[in-house]
Design a protein around this motif. Structure first.
Motif, mmCIF file in Angstrom:
data_model
loop_
_atom_site.group_PDB
_atom_site.id
_atom_site.type_symbol
_atom_site.label_atom_id
_atom_site.label_comp_id
_atom_site.label_asym_id
_atom_site.label_seq_id
_atom_site.Cartn_x
_atom_site.Cartn_y
_atom_site.Cartn_z
ATOM 1 N N VAL A 119 22.991 -4.249 -1.278
ATOM 2 C CA VAL A 119 23.694 -4.578 -0.313
ATOM 3 C C VAL A 119 24.782 -3.382 -0.235
ATOM 4 C CG1 VAL A 119 25.875 -6.209 -0.181
ATOM 5 C CG2 VAL A 119 23.448 -7.044 -1.032
ATOM 6 N N MET A 120 25.305 -3.097 1.124
ATOM 7 C CA MET A 120 26.247 -2.104 1.284
ATOM 8 C C MET A 120 27.368 -2.672 2.014
ATOM 9 S SD MET A 120 24.851 1.529 2.741
ATOM 10 C CE MET A 120 26.244 2.154 3.113
ATOM 11 N N ILE A 163 17.148 -1.970 7.876
ATOM 12 C CA ILE A 163 18.499 -2.386 7.399
ATOM 13 C C ILE A 163 18.844 -3.730 8.318
ATOM 14 C CG2 ILE A 163 21.061 -1.510 8.031
ATOM 15 C CD1 ILE A 163 20.080 1.277 7.992
ATOM 16 N N PHE A 164 19.323 -4.770 7.229
ATOM 17 C CA PHE A 164 19.517 -5.951 8.112
ATOM 18 C C PHE A 164 20.840 -5.805 8.152
ATOM 19 C CE2 PHE A 164 16.024 -6.881 5.141
ATOM 20 C CZ PHE A 164 15.160 -7.494 5.992
ATOM 21 N N VAL A 165 21.387 -6.483 9.559
ATOM 22 C CA VAL A 165 22.729 -6.560 9.707
ATOM 23 C C VAL A 165 22.921 -7.969 10.269
ATOM 24 C CG1 VAL A 165 24.341 -5.500 11.480
ATOM 25 C CG2 VAL A 165 22.841 -4.165 10.627
ATOM 26 N N SER A 166 24.165 -8.457 9.756
ATOM 27 C CA SER A 166 24.686 -9.838 10.157
ATOM 28 C C SER A 166 26.132 -10.102 9.950
ATOM 29 C CB SER A 166 23.735 -11.091 9.473
ATOM 30 O OG SER A 166 23.900 -10.704 8.252
ATOM 31 N N PRO A 167 26.654 -10.995 10.563
ATOM 32 C CA PRO A 167 27.878 -11.309 10.408
ATOM 33 C C PRO A 167 28.344 -11.795 8.878
ATOM 34 C CG PRO A 167 27.720 -12.499 12.065
ATOM 35 C CD PRO A 167 26.390 -11.567 11.652
ATOM 36 N N THR A 168 27.487 -12.636 8.344
ATOM 37 C CA THR A 168 27.561 -13.345 7.157
ATOM 38 C C THR A 168 26.415 -12.716 6.332
ATOM 39 O OG1 THR A 168 26.295 -15.341 7.914
ATOM 40 C CG2 THR A 168 28.734 -15.361 8.047
ATOM 41 N N PRO A 183 13.778 0.309 0.400
ATOM 42 C CA PRO A 183 13.142 -0.228 1.563
ATOM 43 C C PRO A 183 14.055 -1.084 2.213
ATOM 44 C CG PRO A 183 12.528 -1.419 -0.404
ATOM 45 C CD PRO A 183 13.279 -0.082 -0.951
ATOM 46 N N TYR A 184 14.842 -2.051 1.469
ATOM 47 C CA TYR A 184 15.797 -3.029 2.401
ATOM 48 C C TYR A 184 17.068 -2.613 2.220
ATOM 49 C CZ TYR A 184 11.189 -5.375 2.872
ATOM 50 O OH TYR A 184 9.977 -5.777 3.114
ATOM 51 N N ILE A 185 17.932 -2.574 3.349
ATOM 52 C CA ILE A 185 19.535 -2.541 2.924
ATOM 53 C C ILE A 185 19.958 -3.534 3.702
ATOM 54 C CG2 ILE A 185 21.382 -0.927 3.298
ATOM 55 C CD1 ILE A 185 19.435 1.521 3.152
ATOM 56 N N ASN A 186 21.073 -4.037 3.433
ATOM 57 C CA ASN A 186 21.832 -5.192 3.862
ATOM 58 C C ASN A 186 22.923 -4.974 4.218
ATOM 59 O OD1 ASN A 186 21.937 -8.519 4.613
ATOM 60 N ND2 ASN A 186 23.840 -7.861 3.777
ATOM 61 N N ILE A 187 23.736 -5.018 5.467
ATOM 62 C CA ILE A 187 25.026 -4.661 5.570
ATOM 63 C C ILE A 187 25.656 -5.726 6.545
ATOM 64 C CG2 ILE A 187 26.728 -2.912 6.756
ATOM 65 C CD1 ILE A 187 24.441 -0.924 6.639
ATOM 66 N N GLU A 222 26.666 7.181 0.883
ATOM 67 C CA GLU A 222 25.936 6.052 0.215
ATOM 68 C C GLU A 222 24.729 5.785 0.936
ATOM 69 O OE1 GLU A 222 28.506 2.716 -0.602
ATOM 70 O OE2 GLU A 222 26.714 1.375 -1.242
ATOM 71 N N LEU A 223 24.995 5.557 2.407
ATOM 72 C CA LEU A 223 23.810 5.299 3.070
ATOM 73 C C LEU A 223 22.520 6.473 3.152
ATOM 74 C CD1 LEU A 223 22.797 3.216 5.526
ATOM 75 C CD2 LEU A 223 23.265 5.219 7.025
#
Ligand code: ADP
Length: 558
Positions: A148-149, A130-135, A18-22, A8-9
């Motif tokens: 969103v992944m 790639i945006f990475v955050s716990p929430t 352009p923007y992926i959120n995990i 998927e990635l």
């Protein structure tokens, strides 16, 4: 073969999203995975440079070198814009900059992100952020531009590696390891569903406990896992002792469930059998829906998780959509397991009129497509008192394996329910006295209680015992008769609702009661063993012919 995450990635990166959120709590494990994937030519084709941005230091490249003048958020975005090599830019907790300190969206930053999009899509060399955050927290204005992944919890192999590493590091250190290969596998399996950090903590506890690592530590790790689920606001780990023999009647449903025991195992796959998806149990309140849900867990020896769907919508933290995904992810990680959704109608009723710009419908859609497509062995047991408020998509084929209707217990079922509750309580000879639990006494009690639900029958037993206890004497049949006379069953006050639930169930659901139990009930009526109805309200009771003829649910022979 590529894993689902790798595929998927790579697809998203190569297609220039352009923007992926995990969303993940496991920042370090995710970054290591991203690094490995984007530097492996066989996976990604064009190998990328990696830059990681965090508020405390700006961008660093893959060799750990800090990039000058990237500390400030707009400067960081300019750095991305001006970079010309193939790259991924990982931004940790960047979402906080999309919000103003007093709440609301920071349109300055949202605008810059929008302007950056064509640059990312059309640059000579591939670049993605790639945006990475716990929430999960993406402003609505950007939602359509961000993909969103999900990043799954660690696999059994990854956890196994952690355990091997810990054993190797501690073996010379007073630690005795007494595990066969199978026992070690059980220990690792017990930790599946934990993050790597949590698994490491659980193993560490098991090791320091008595300086031994052996088969008995499986329970310790499982206990640790139940703690983790307890910390999860959406799922609750239920430690249930309820056995299938504690459920009186409902033989048709029991037969269906018994046949599907062990269907999780690889041997079922040899027969080409799919894992069962789940059942929807509907019916009259207090007749054993929750009881059955709990008993499946002990019958199949699988953990039971209760999922409160209504909480998904009103959680004080997080976002509704990510809450739903989080719950599903957790259940899958713990699978094989039973996911019990109590009063599902409360979570999913009234969709579309809540004025929440379609969030509820999207969340509902996420749940339905998961039900339809799920491959992980999560058996869903949904219970509902009021099915009329449930969206019709829920009932469509392919969602649940079967919809069962649990009606008021028949004559024969009332006998069995009385037997369950009397035998579980009457243990002491001085309490029992001359009272005998046999066909005669059970027939008598069942005859007195037409129209009573399972919970009410249990109350009759308890009320009778209270009377005997208050007078410090043995129990007698008169105590139970008194209790019956002082009870107005729900079927009196709810007779109309019950009739309408039955009408619904006749067409759409399968009767949980076995055919034989239905016949026996009718026989007792035909034999004129008509019950003495309670004085109060007896006349409002749905009359017995109605109850017989309009009983809900088709009868199938499983
Ligand atoms: P609901 O259908 O509303 O989920 P429950 O399963 O919670 O009802 O029933 C409440 C209680 O009533 C149970 O804990 C159990 O003690 C008793 N009860 C209900 N149905 C049965 C049954 N078929 N056999 C034995 N006990 C029952």
């Amino acid at each position: 073969m590529m894993t689902k995450f790798e595929k998927e990635l790579c697809d998203l990166l190569r297609a220039r999203f352009p923007y992926i959120n995990i969303t993940t709590y496991e920042e370090e494990r995710l970054i290591n995975e991203l690094k490995r994937i984007v530097t492996t030519e066989e996976l990604i084709h064009t190998v990328r440079n990696i830059f990681i941005w965090k508020l405390s230091e700006g961008f660093r490249n893959q060799d750990g070198l800090i990039q000058e003048n990237t500390f400030e958020k707009l400067a960081a975005l300019n750095f991305i814009r001006d970079y010309t090599e193939p790259a991924i830019f990982i931004l940790l907790d960047f979402h906080v900059f999309c919000e103003k300190s007093n709440g609301g969206v920071d349109y300055n930053i949202v605008r810059v992100l929008k302007d950056l999009m064509p640059n990312l899509k059309q640059s000579m060399q591939p670049k993605n952020m790639i945006f990475v955050s716990p929430t999960f927290a993406i402003p609505d204005d950007l939602k359509k531009d961000v993909t969103v992944m999900d990043f799954g919890l660690p696999t059994q192999e990854e956890i196994s590696e952690v355990l091997d590493g810990m054993i190797a590091a501690n073996c010379g250190n007073n630690l005795v390891v007494d595990l066969t290969d199978k026992q070690k596998e059980s220990l690792v399996k017990a930790a599946v569903g934990l993050t790597l950090q949590e698994a490491e903590n659980a193993f560490a506890r098991a090791m320091v406990d008595n300086n031994r690592l052996d088969a008995s530590d499986v329970d310790l790790v499982l206990k640790e896992k139940s703690q983790v689920i307890k910390k999860n606001d959406l799922l609750e780990y239920i430690d249930s002792e309820v056995n299938i023999n504690d459920v009186g009647g409902l033989e048709n449903l029991k037969k269906w469930l018994i046949k599907r025991d062990k269907s999780w195992l690889d041997s079922a796959k040899r027969y080409g059998l799919p894992s069962p998806k789940g059942v929807l149990l509907t019916g009259v309140p207090g007749c054993g829906k929750s009881l059955i849900a709990k008993s499946i867990s002990s019958m199949w020896h699988l953990p039971l998780l209760r999922f409160d769907v209504s909480k998904v919508f009103n959680m004080y933290v997080g976002n509704t959509e990510s809450n739903m995904r989080e719950a599903i992810k957790m259940a899958e990680a713990i699978s094989p397991c039973i996911l019990w959704i109590d009063e599902i109608e409360k979570g999913f009723s009234g969709l579309g009129n809540s004025g929440d710009s379609g969030t509820s419908s999207r969340v509902f859609g996420t749940f339905l497509s998961w039900m339809q497509e799920k491959t992980k062995p999560v058996f869903v047991v949904a219970t509902a008192n009021n099915i009329s408020t449930l969206p019709s998509e829920m009932m469509r084929k392919g969602r649940f394996d079967e919809i069962f209707f649990i009606d008021l217990p028949t004559f024969n079922e009332r006998k069995q329910i009385f037997k369950v509750h009397l035998t579980s309580r009457l243990k002491q000879q001085d309490v029992i006295g001359d009272f005998v639990i046999n066909d005669e006494s059970l027939n008598h009690l069942a005859n007195l209680t037409e129209g009573f639900g399972g919970a009410e029958l249990e109350q009759i037993v308890i009320m009778g015992l209270f009377d005997a206890f208050a007078e410090d004497r043995s129990i007698t049949m008169a105590d139970f008769e008194n209790a019956v006379n002082n009870t107005v069953p729900l079927s009196v006050t709810m007779s109309e609702q019950i009739m309408s639930i039955r009408k619904w169930a006749n067409v759409r659901a399968v009767a949980a009661t076995a055919q034989d139990d239905r016949l026996e009930y009718k026989q007792s009526e035909d034999n004129n063993q008509k019950p003495d109805m309670p004085d109060n309200g007896g006349s409002n009771m749905p009359d017995s012919t109605d109850i017989n003829e309009s009983r809900g649910g088709r009868t199938l022979d499983f």
